[in-house]
Scaffold this active site. Structure first.
Site, mmCIF file in Angstrom:
data_model
loop_
_atom_site.group_PDB
_atom_site.id
_atom_site.type_symbol
_atom_site.label_atom_id
_atom_site.label_comp_id
_atom_site.label_asym_id
_atom_site.label_seq_id
_atom_site.Cartn_x
_atom_site.Cartn_y
_atom_site.Cartn_z
ATOM 1 N N CYS A 158 22.444 16.212 -75.115
ATOM 2 C CA CYS A 158 21.934 16.250 -73.745
ATOM 3 C C CYS A 158 21.530 17.684 -73.430
ATOM 4 O O CYS A 158 22.359 18.600 -73.507
ATOM 5 C CB CYS A 158 23.002 15.773 -72.765
ATOM 6 S SG CYS A 158 22.557 16.013 -71.027
ATOM 7 N N CYS A 188 25.149 20.869 -66.469
ATOM 8 C CA CYS A 188 26.027 19.753 -66.110
ATOM 9 C C CYS A 188 27.140 19.664 -67.141
ATOM 10 O O CYS A 188 26.870 19.710 -68.348
ATOM 11 C CB CYS A 188 25.237 18.441 -66.061
ATOM 12 S SG CYS A 188 26.260 16.981 -65.716
ATOM 13 N N CYS A 212 30.051 15.177 -68.514
ATOM 14 C CA CYS A 212 30.432 14.494 -69.752
ATOM 15 C C CYS A 212 31.367 15.402 -70.541
ATOM 16 O O CYS A 212 30.952 16.096 -71.479
ATOM 17 C CB CYS A 212 29.198 14.131 -70.568
ATOM 18 S SG CYS A 212 28.185 12.853 -69.818
ATOM 19 N N CYS A 229 18.835 12.358 -66.719
ATOM 20 C CA CYS A 229 20.146 12.216 -67.371
ATOM 21 C C CYS A 229 20.102 11.064 -68.371
ATOM 22 O O CYS A 229 19.717 9.942 -68.021
ATOM 23 C CB CYS A 229 21.216 11.954 -66.322
ATOM 24 S SG CYS A 229 22.821 11.491 -67.006
ATOM 25 N N GLN A 279 31.228 -2.425 -61.255
ATOM 26 C CA GLN A 279 31.485 -1.552 -62.400
ATOM 27 C C GLN A 279 30.208 -0.822 -62.828
ATOM 28 O O GLN A 279 29.098 -1.357 -62.769
ATOM 29 C CB GLN A 279 32.017 -2.364 -63.578
ATOM 30 C CG GLN A 279 33.350 -3.035 -63.319
ATOM 31 C CD GLN A 279 34.527 -2.087 -63.424
ATOM 32 O OE1 GLN A 279 34.359 -0.884 -63.550
ATOM 33 N NE2 GLN A 279 35.729 -2.626 -63.362
ATOM 34 N N TYR A 288 42.122 -7.495 -54.964
ATOM 35 C CA TYR A 288 41.106 -6.444 -55.126
ATOM 36 C C TYR A 288 39.899 -7.056 -55.842
ATOM 37 O O TYR A 288 39.394 -6.514 -56.825
ATOM 38 C CB TYR A 288 41.638 -5.250 -55.924
ATOM 39 C CG TYR A 288 42.983 -4.725 -55.481
ATOM 40 C CD1 TYR A 288 43.081 -3.781 -54.461
ATOM 41 C CD2 TYR A 288 44.145 -5.171 -56.087
ATOM 42 C CE1 TYR A 288 44.325 -3.298 -54.069
ATOM 43 C CE2 TYR A 288 45.388 -4.683 -55.697
ATOM 44 C CZ TYR A 288 45.474 -3.755 -54.685
ATOM 45 O OH TYR A 288 46.700 -3.275 -54.301
ATOM 46 N N GLU A 317 40.018 -9.114 -50.798
ATOM 47 C CA GLU A 317 39.343 -7.819 -50.924
ATOM 48 C C GLU A 317 39.186 -7.224 -49.536
ATOM 49 O O GLU A 317 38.873 -7.940 -48.575
ATOM 50 C CB GLU A 317 37.977 -7.998 -51.590
ATOM 51 C CG GLU A 317 37.018 -6.838 -51.477
ATOM 52 C CD GLU A 317 37.535 -5.582 -52.160
ATOM 53 O OE1 GLU A 317 37.451 -4.515 -51.541
ATOM 54 O OE2 GLU A 317 38.020 -5.681 -53.303
ATOM 55 N N ASN A 352 42.972 -5.913 -59.871
ATOM 56 C CA ASN A 352 42.015 -4.915 -60.360
ATOM 57 C C ASN A 352 41.946 -3.793 -59.329
ATOM 58 O O ASN A 352 40.944 -3.633 -58.631
ATOM 59 C CB ASN A 352 40.644 -5.568 -60.564
ATOM 60 C CG ASN A 352 39.629 -4.596 -61.135
ATOM 61 O OD1 ASN A 352 39.984 -3.644 -61.818
ATOM 62 N ND2 ASN A 352 38.361 -4.836 -60.833
ATOM 63 N N CYS A 396 41.955 1.171 -64.440
ATOM 64 C CA CYS A 396 41.161 2.309 -64.903
ATOM 65 C C CYS A 396 42.018 3.562 -65.025
ATOM 66 O O CYS A 396 41.491 4.659 -65.228
ATOM 67 C CB CYS A 396 39.973 2.558 -63.974
ATOM 68 S SG CYS A 396 40.452 2.923 -62.265
#
Length: 376
Positions: free
Chosen positions: A3, A11, A14, A89, A212, A241, A264, A309, A336
């Site tokens: 990149c 940036c 990442c 990007c 997502q 959720y 939710e 979730n 996550c």
């Protein structure tokens, strides 16, 4: 993956870009397995992602001037208000990248003054773009006030002509000078929902609904969850959720006799899930707007399966305590953040992890999704 933004120091989002992708994935699996441990726990092979072109959304800070707008991120170490342009990007899906120059042109056409952080002047703070698997787009312009609304409406037909894939266009109003992405007020100017077709299931995404970031890996996540649930053939399921209903609607379609209830906090997400259920004639799927932590304990007889979730903070001690004493036989936990997952599992010792899988939702970073099946 290479990149030029990363290599030029413009940036550093990442953080793992210099690490070969197979090593990234191995490191994520090891990190999760170190935190999530249980006797007899079976780890399935991780689900990899494409290394590039996997992000279905762009969250662009706006800088520069009306004549020369910049769409990117706050420049690291360069002082408040300095924005590095990142409209090319390599993580973004092609449809998102192709839209960004057109949206920069629209900033000029509609005379949307970029918001300047040090002086707290200007109007346009962020440009948010989401792409569906069918190539349609949702664009949200985050403004400080409604001052520019008339100009946006005036020039909107030109934007729709230049970008015919636009399904939804909205203004989000964020008056506060704060490090947040969006405000509470949304003004929809065109369309109402972006259809995210995942595993042939039409999930509807409204402007303030969560979805997502990686559509392909999200599809794999829903397939895995549906397969694990189908093995158990439950009669009742709660999806907490639930967002726009990804887990609940996949399960309801796979198990026609399954009674599903989704909870939710976002009323928009509940409207989206309800719409999909109606379109697919899933009469046994019901969705309710509310806080799962306070709503669920008063709901009535416990279901056979609970799907959770939660955001990164996890389900927390109150909901974990309720699940522990509820008698629910099976919990499917999509996380996550393995640290909050491990804390929640410690608060539910009667629910034992029996199967888990890491899904790489976020290549080039240390982030991931982990799906864990718990049995009482």
């Amino acid at each position: 993956m290479r990149c030029h933004y990363f290599e030029a120091g413009r940036c550093r989002s990442c953080t793992e870009l210099a690490v070969p992708y197979p090593q990234q994935l191995d490191a994520k699996v090891r990190a999760v397995q170190d935190l999530v441990r249980a006797p007899g726990l079976t780890w399935l092979d991780p689900v990899p992602s494409r290394e590039r072109r996997f992000r279905n959304k762009a969250k662009m800070v706006v800088g520069g001037t009306v004549a020369h707008p910049l769409l990117g991120i706050q420049a690291p170490f360069a002082g408040a208000g300095v924005v590095n342009d990142l409209r090319h990007c390599p993580l973004h899906e092609e449809a998102v990248e192709a839209a960004l120059p057109i949206l920069a042109d629209f900033v000029r056409t509609a005379a949307l003054t970029p918001y300047d952080v040090p002086t707290r002047r200007g109007e346009l703070k962020h440009v948010l773009v989401t792409a569906s698997p069918d190539g349609e787009l949702m664009v949200r312009l985050v403004l400080r006030s409604r001052e520019a609304e008339a100009r946006v409406r005036k020039h909107l037909p030109g934007l729709l002509a230049a970008l015919p894939s636009l399904a939804v266009v909205s203004l989000n109003i964020l008056p506060a000078h704060a490090a947040v992405l969006e405000g509470a007020q949304e003004i929809v100017l065109h369309g109402d929902t972006l259809t995210m077709r995942v595993n042939d299931l039409p999930l509807h995404l409204r402007p303030r609904s969560f979805f997502q970031t990686n559509t392909e890996v999200a599809a794999a996540l829903y397939r895995a969850a549906t397969s694990w649930l189908t093995e158990r053939a439950p009669a009742t399921l709660w999806d907490l959720y639930c967002g726009v209903g990804g887990f609940a609607l996949h399960a309801a379609r796979a198990l026609p006799r399954l009674a599903v209830e989704g909870v939710e906090v976002s009323a928009e997400a509940i409207a989206s899930a309800t719409r999909t259920a109606q379109e697919l004639d899933l009469a046994s799927a019901r969705f309710v707007a509310g806080d799962a932590t306070t709503l669920v304990p008063a709901t009535g007889p416990v279901p056979d399966v609970v799907v959770v979730n939660p955001p990164r903070r996890g389900i927390g001690p109150d909901l974990a305590a309720w699940l522990e004493q509820s008698g629910v036989g099976t919990v499917l936990y999509s996380s996550c953040n393995a640290r909050s997952l491990a804390a929640d599992l410690a608060a539910m010792p009667s629910l034992r992890p029996v199967r888990a899988q890491v899904l790489d939702m976020f290549p080039q970073t240390a982030h991931y999704e982990v799906l864990t099946l718990l049995e009482r």
